[in-house]
Design a protein around this motif. Structure first.
Motif, PDB file in Angstrom:
ATOM      1  N   ASP A   1     -91.527 -32.864  -0.820  1.00 34.85           N
ATOM      2  CA  ASP A   1     -92.788 -32.209  -0.473  1.00 34.85           C
ATOM      3  C   ASP A   1     -93.980 -33.003  -0.988  1.00 34.85           C
ATOM      4  O   ASP A   1     -94.978 -33.200  -0.276  1.00 34.85           O
ATOM      5  N   ALA A   2     -93.888 -33.467  -2.237  1.00 34.20           N
ATOM      6  CA  ALA A   2     -94.980 -34.248  -2.819  1.00 34.20           C
ATOM      7  C   ALA A   2     -95.132 -35.585  -2.106  1.00 34.20           C
ATOM      8  O   ALA A   2     -96.256 -36.048  -1.838  1.00 34.20           O
ATOM      9  N   LYS A   3     -94.011 -36.218  -1.783  1.00 34.41           N
ATOM     10  CA  LYS A   3     -94.070 -37.519  -1.109  1.00 34.41           C
ATOM     11  C   LYS A   3     -94.665 -37.374   0.292  1.00 34.41           C
ATOM     12  O   LYS A   3     -95.476 -38.207   0.732  1.00 34.41           O
ATOM     13  N   LYS A   4     -94.278 -36.319   0.974  1.00 31.64           N
ATOM     14  CA  LYS A   4     -94.809 -36.085   2.319  1.00 31.64           C
ATOM     15  C   LYS A   4     -96.330 -35.903   2.276  1.00 31.64           C
ATOM     16  O   LYS A   4     -97.058 -36.498   3.079  1.00 31.64           O
ATOM     17  N   SER A   5     -96.801 -35.095   1.329  1.00 34.85           N
ATOM     18  CA  SER A   5     -98.248 -34.870   1.201  1.00 34.85           C
ATOM     19  C   SER A   5     -98.974 -36.173   0.885  1.00 34.85           C
ATOM     20  O   SER A   5    -100.055 -36.443   1.420  1.00 34.85           O
ATOM     21  N   ARG A   6     -98.374 -36.983   0.030  1.00 32.44           N
ATOM     22  CA  ARG A   6     -99.011 -38.252  -0.331  1.00 32.44           C
ATOM     23  C   ARG A   6     -99.064 -39.206   0.862  1.00 32.44           C
ATOM     24  O   ARG A   6    -100.061 -39.894   1.090  1.00 32.44           O
ATOM     25  N   PHE A   7     -97.985 -39.276   1.634  1.00 31.16           N
ATOM     26  CA  PHE A   7     -97.973 -40.142   2.812  1.00 31.16           C
ATOM     27  C   PHE A   7     -99.059 -39.725   3.809  1.00 31.16           C
ATOM     28  O   PHE A   7     -99.717 -40.581   4.418  1.00 31.16           O
ATOM     29  N   MET A   8     -99.240 -38.421   3.973  1.00 25.17           N
ATOM     30  CA  MET A   8    -100.260 -37.942   4.903  1.00 25.17           C
ATOM     31  C   MET A   8    -101.658 -38.301   4.395  1.00 25.17           C
ATOM     32  O   MET A   8    -102.533 -38.688   5.170  1.00 25.17           O
ATOM     33  N   ALA A   9    -101.854 -38.188   3.081  1.00 26.50           N
ATOM     34  CA  ALA A   9    -103.169 -38.477   2.499  1.00 26.50           C
ATOM     35  C   ALA A   9    -103.448 -39.974   2.418  1.00 26.50           C
ATOM     36  O   ALA A   9    -104.525 -40.446   2.790  1.00 26.50           O
ATOM     37  N   ASP A  10    -102.476 -40.744   1.951  1.00 27.28           N
ATOM     38  CA  ASP A  10    -102.691 -42.179   1.711  1.00 27.28           C
ATOM     39  C   ASP A  10    -102.643 -43.021   2.980  1.00 27.28           C
ATOM     40  O   ASP A  10    -103.369 -44.014   3.100  1.00 27.28           O
ATOM     41  N   PHE A  11    -101.767 -42.645   3.914  1.00 26.56           N
ATOM     42  CA  PHE A  11    -101.571 -43.474   5.101  1.00 26.56           C
ATOM     43  C   PHE A  11    -102.094 -42.837   6.386  1.00 26.56           C
ATOM     44  O   PHE A  11    -101.971 -43.424   7.458  1.00 26.56           O
ATOM     45  N   GLY A  12    -102.645 -41.625   6.280  1.00 21.83           N
ATOM     46  CA  GLY A  12    -103.192 -40.960   7.456  1.00 21.83           C
ATOM     47  C   GLY A  12    -102.145 -40.553   8.471  1.00 21.83           C
ATOM     48  O   GLY A  12    -102.414 -40.513   9.671  1.00 21.83           O
ATOM     49  N   LEU A  13    -100.932 -40.231   7.996  1.00 26.03           N
ATOM     50  CA  LEU A  13     -99.841 -39.892   8.914  1.00 26.03           C
ATOM     51  C   LEU A  13     -99.918 -38.438   9.364  1.00 26.03           C
ATOM     52  O   LEU A  13    -100.454 -37.581   8.663  1.00 26.03           O
ATOM     53  N   SER A  14     -99.356 -38.170  10.524  1.00 26.57           N
ATOM     54  CA  SER A  14     -99.235 -36.793  10.994  1.00 26.57           C
ATOM     55  C   SER A  14     -98.150 -36.079  10.193  1.00 26.57           C
ATOM     56  O   SER A  14     -97.319 -36.717   9.537  1.00 26.57           O
ATOM     57  N   ASP A  15     -98.161 -34.763  10.276  1.00 25.75           N
ATOM     58  CA  ASP A  15     -97.139 -33.967   9.598  1.00 25.75           C
ATOM     59  C   ASP A  15     -95.745 -34.378  10.068  1.00 25.75           C
ATOM     60  O   ASP A  15     -94.816 -34.514   9.267  1.00 25.75           O
ATOM     61  N   TYR A  16     -95.610 -34.575  11.378  1.00 25.77           N
ATOM     62  CA  TYR A  16     -94.302 -34.931  11.938  1.00 25.77           C
ATOM     63  C   TYR A  16     -93.833 -36.285  11.420  1.00 25.77           C
ATOM     64  O   TYR A  16     -92.689 -36.424  10.962  1.00 25.77           O
ATOM     65  N   ASP A  17     -94.702 -37.300  11.514  1.00 22.21           N
ATOM     66  CA  ASP A  17     -94.298 -38.641  11.082  1.00 22.21           C
ATOM     67  C   ASP A  17     -93.948 -38.653   9.594  1.00 22.21           C
ATOM     68  O   ASP A  17     -92.968 -39.287   9.179  1.00 22.21           O
ATOM     69  N   ALA A  18     -94.739 -37.952   8.783  1.00 22.34           N
ATOM     70  CA  ALA A  18     -94.461 -37.907   7.345  1.00 22.34           C
ATOM     71  C   ALA A  18     -93.139 -37.212   7.074  1.00 22.34           C
ATOM     72  O   ALA A  18     -92.383 -37.613   6.174  1.00 22.34           O
ATOM     73  N   SER A  19     -92.817 -36.186   7.850  1.00 20.93           N
ATOM     74  CA  SER A  19     -91.538 -35.477   7.679  1.00 20.93           C
ATOM     75  C   SER A  19     -90.355 -36.384   8.006  1.00 20.93           C
ATOM     76  O   SER A  19     -89.362 -36.402   7.294  1.00 20.93           O
ATOM     77  N   VAL A  20     -90.477 -37.134   9.103  1.00 23.53           N
ATOM     78  CA  VAL A  20     -89.403 -38.045   9.501  1.00 23.53           C
ATOM     79  C   VAL A  20     -89.180 -39.114   8.433  1.00 23.53           C
ATOM     80  O   VAL A  20     -88.037 -39.419   8.051  1.00 23.53           O
ATOM     81  N   LEU A  21     -90.261 -39.657   7.925  1.00 25.49           N
ATOM     82  CA  LEU A  21     -90.157 -40.772   6.983  1.00 25.49           C
ATOM     83  C   LEU A  21     -89.693 -40.336   5.593  1.00 25.49           C
ATOM     84  O   LEU A  21     -89.175 -41.158   4.837  1.00 25.49           O
ATOM     85  N   THR A  22     -89.877 -39.080   5.256  1.00 22.43           N
ATOM     86  CA  THR A  22     -89.442 -38.601   3.934  1.00 22.43           C
ATOM     87  C   THR A  22     -88.140 -37.820   3.993  1.00 22.43           C
ATOM     88  O   THR A  22     -87.708 -37.273   2.982  1.00 22.43           O
ATOM     89  N   ALA A  23     -87.511 -37.769   5.164  1.00 23.68           N
ATOM     90  CA  ALA A  23     -86.262 -37.007   5.299  1.00 23.68           C
ATOM     91  C   ALA A  23     -85.201 -37.513   4.328  1.00 23.68           C
ATOM     92  O   ALA A  23     -84.424 -36.743   3.776  1.00 23.68           O
ATOM     93  N   GLU A  24     -85.156 -38.825   4.139  1.00 23.95           N
ATOM     94  CA  GLU A  24     -84.236 -39.435   3.182  1.00 23.95           C
ATOM     95  C   GLU A  24     -85.039 -40.337   2.253  1.00 23.95           C
ATOM     96  O   GLU A  24     -85.985 -41.010   2.686  1.00 23.95           O
ATOM     97  N   ALA A  25     -84.647 -40.367   0.987  1.00 27.79           N
ATOM     98  CA  ALA A  25     -85.373 -41.170  -0.001  1.00 27.79           C
ATOM     99  C   ALA A  25     -85.374 -42.648   0.375  1.00 27.79           C
ATOM    100  O   ALA A  25     -86.374 -43.350   0.192  1.00 27.79           O
ATOM    101  N   GLU A  26     -84.260 -43.136   0.930  1.00 26.77           N
ATOM    102  CA  GLU A  26     -84.166 -44.553   1.308  1.00 26.77           C
ATOM    103  C   GLU A  26     -85.137 -44.876   2.447  1.00 26.77           C
ATOM    104  O   GLU A  26     -85.745 -45.953   2.457  1.00 26.77           O
ATOM    105  N   ASN A  27     -85.281 -43.947   3.393  1.00 24.20           N
ATOM    106  CA  ASN A  27     -86.225 -44.161   4.495  1.00 24.20           C
ATOM    107  C   ASN A  27     -87.657 -44.238   3.973  1.00 24.20           C
ATOM    108  O   ASN A  27     -88.453 -45.077   4.406  1.00 24.20           O
ATOM    109  N   ALA A  28     -87.980 -43.336   3.046  1.00 27.78           N
ATOM    110  CA  ALA A  28     -89.333 -43.299   2.491  1.00 27.78           C
ATOM    111  C   ALA A  28     -89.653 -44.581   1.732  1.00 27.78           C
ATOM    112  O   ALA A  28     -90.753 -45.136   1.855  1.00 27.78           O
TER     113      ALA A  28
END
Length: 504
Positions: free
Chosen positions: A328-355
């Protein structure tokens, strides 16, 4: 407590013959603790070993053998509790749950009924429609797994494999907060994600390392709100437990079919009997396994061979300090730092290795462009290639980052980048060097592009007139210029020149 910033999903409503009904679901998730040794012995937990090869004397229930607690298992339970924002009990104790079964050689299971190691916590479960619900965790306790009875090797005999006997499990017990099949699967998925981030359970459902007992009941609309006000479980209807579910899809199917079974019984004037049931995916039905036992049926009592478990607050704080950034924290940070959508941030943080891979690609680069290439190009290519995971990717984060850098610098176009990606994926190599050696650099020389365009315009006067009448047809000239330059012309320059020369 979590800051719930989403609207909670509507409860699943099922239309019966006489009225509507709502689902109420609670889960007991059994997660195998990620340790090399068992809970009370040094025997290996390696999956796939020869039957009865990973068995210590204490696992086999040999007389006089005393259990010795594995500190690593305790630490993993504490890490899981902290990851679920739960209360850690500095004092806990083990109990004996007494029952007879061939794959339980001791005649009892060591568990924690009265004093679990982890108390109340919570997890935010997000749904695909953008809604979310906080599901309360009642407790997490440590217990030992049983062995495995094998009935399909010989029609006249059953066999017992004790390799799993004594393997440490964390039983994560939820409150009856889950209101539908999809939400139940999402809850299990979220627990799995968090534990994989923490490294406390590998979440392998196929091997039985993560499985769930699903408690299902039905009630009339409004009764769940009465339960919330009074905490009186009688408002929720009689529950049945579906044992050992090890598939997200089967969890959803089993809940749906069991709910409809209960509704049919009630509307037919019959009673729902509290019992344990099994789900048959081939027939898509649940069937009775045994009556639902209460705690007193197991004759629980404190295990006389194990002292109460006492841990220090300083140790808990050290574990808390070592926790990784959670989903949850990583997803929020990705959205804030990289300007990602909720969906893209969810996909990228689904697994720690992907993130971690994405973050390495995006470091110092365009985050949105990096996300697009990781999700669409890399993940898509890996899926086609025998559904590989990110750890098997032949394209490193540095290589993909190099491709993105070439796009941003204008050295290659998006089309060339896709060709370059395929070369790197199949052959390897440094992207910048490949572009240089193979002459793939984008043509940005306005004069050269203009010369090619002039020749095309001169050779196609009829097409020029059509484009002037219908500007959408100007795309034909773009294609012709790209063809003439081997796809290397800068598309932005091409479009600019066409607009000027055709007066569009």
């Amino acid at each position: 407590m979590l800051d719930l910033t989403y609207d909670a999903p509507a409860p699943k409503t099922i239309a019966g013959a006489t009225s509507d009904w709502e689902l109420v679901i609670g889960l007991e998730v059994h997660a195998q603790v990620a340790t090399k040794a068992k809970l009370f012995s040094g025997a290996s937990t390696l999956f796939g070993a020869e039957p009865n090869s990973n068995v210590a004397f204490v696992d086999a229930g040999m007389p006089g053998m005393l259990p010795v607690i594995n500190e690593g298992c305790v630490e993993q339970a504490v890490r899981t509790g902290l990851g679920l924002k739960a209360e850690i009990n500095l004092n806990s104790a083990f109990d004996r749950k007494n029952y007879f079964y061939p794959d339980l050689p001791q005649g009892y299971q060591i568990s924690q009924l009265y004093h679990p190691i982890v108390g109340e916590g919570e997890v935010l479960v997000e749904m695909g429609d953008g809604t979310a619900r906080v599901v309360r965790i009642e407790r997490i306790h440590l217990e030992q797994d049983a062995g495995k009875s094998i009935h399909d090797m010989d029609p006249h005999m059953s066999f017992v494999d004790l390799n799993r006997t004594g393997v440490a499990l964390m039983e994560i017990v939820s409150r009856p907060d889950i209101r539908g099949p999809e939400e139940a699967a999402a809850y299990v998925g979220k627990l799995r994600q968090i534990m994989r981030y923490l490294g406390t359970c590998d979440g392998n459902m196929q091997n039985g390392n993560l499985r769930a007992d699903v408690n299902v009941s039905v009630c009339k609309p409004g009764d769940y709100e009465k339960y919330q006000e009074t905490q009186d479980f009688s408002h929720l209807g009689t529950r049945c437990e579906i044992k050992n579910m090890n598939s997200m899809r089967f969890i959803q199917m089993a809940i749906e079919v069991e709910a409809r079974r209960q509704i049919a019984l009630i509307e037919d004037g019959q009673e729902v009997v509290q019992e344990t049931r099994l789900y048959d995916p081939d027939k898509n039905e649940t069937r009775s396994m045994r009556s639902k036992e209460e705690a007193h049926d197991y004759r629980y009592f404190p295990d006389p061979d194990l002292l109460p478990l006492e841990i220090e607050q300083a140790w808990v704080e050290d574990i808390a300090a070592s926790l990784p950034e959670l989903p949850d924290a990583k997803k929020s940070r990705f959205m804030a730092d990289f300007g990602l959508s909720d969906y893209d941030a969810s996909v990228l943080t689904a697994e720690a290795e992907n993130a971690a891979y994405f973050e390495a690609v995006a470091e110092g680069r365009d985050g949105k462009l990096a996300a697009n290439w990781v999700i669409n190009e890399l993940f898509g290519r890996l899926k086609k290639d025998d559904d590989k995971g990110i750890t098997d990717s032949p394209v490193t984060a540095d290589q993909l980052g190099g491709i993105i850098a070439l796009i941003k610098s204008g050295d290659i176009s998006g089309k060339i980048a896709k060709d370059l990606f395929e070369i790197v994926y199949t052959e390897g190599g440094d992207p910048a060097q490949i572009v240089e050696e193979r002459g793939m650099k984008q043509v940005t020389d306005t004069g050269a592009i203009e010369t090619a365009l002039d020749e095309i315009i001169a050779a196609n006067p009829a097409q020029v007139e059509k484009a002037k009448v219908n500007p959408k047809l100007a795309g034909w000239f773009v294609g012709q210029v790209m063809k003439a330059t081997g796809g290397k012309a800068n598309p932005a320059i091409v479009n600019q020149l066409i607009q000027g020369k055709l007066g569009l």
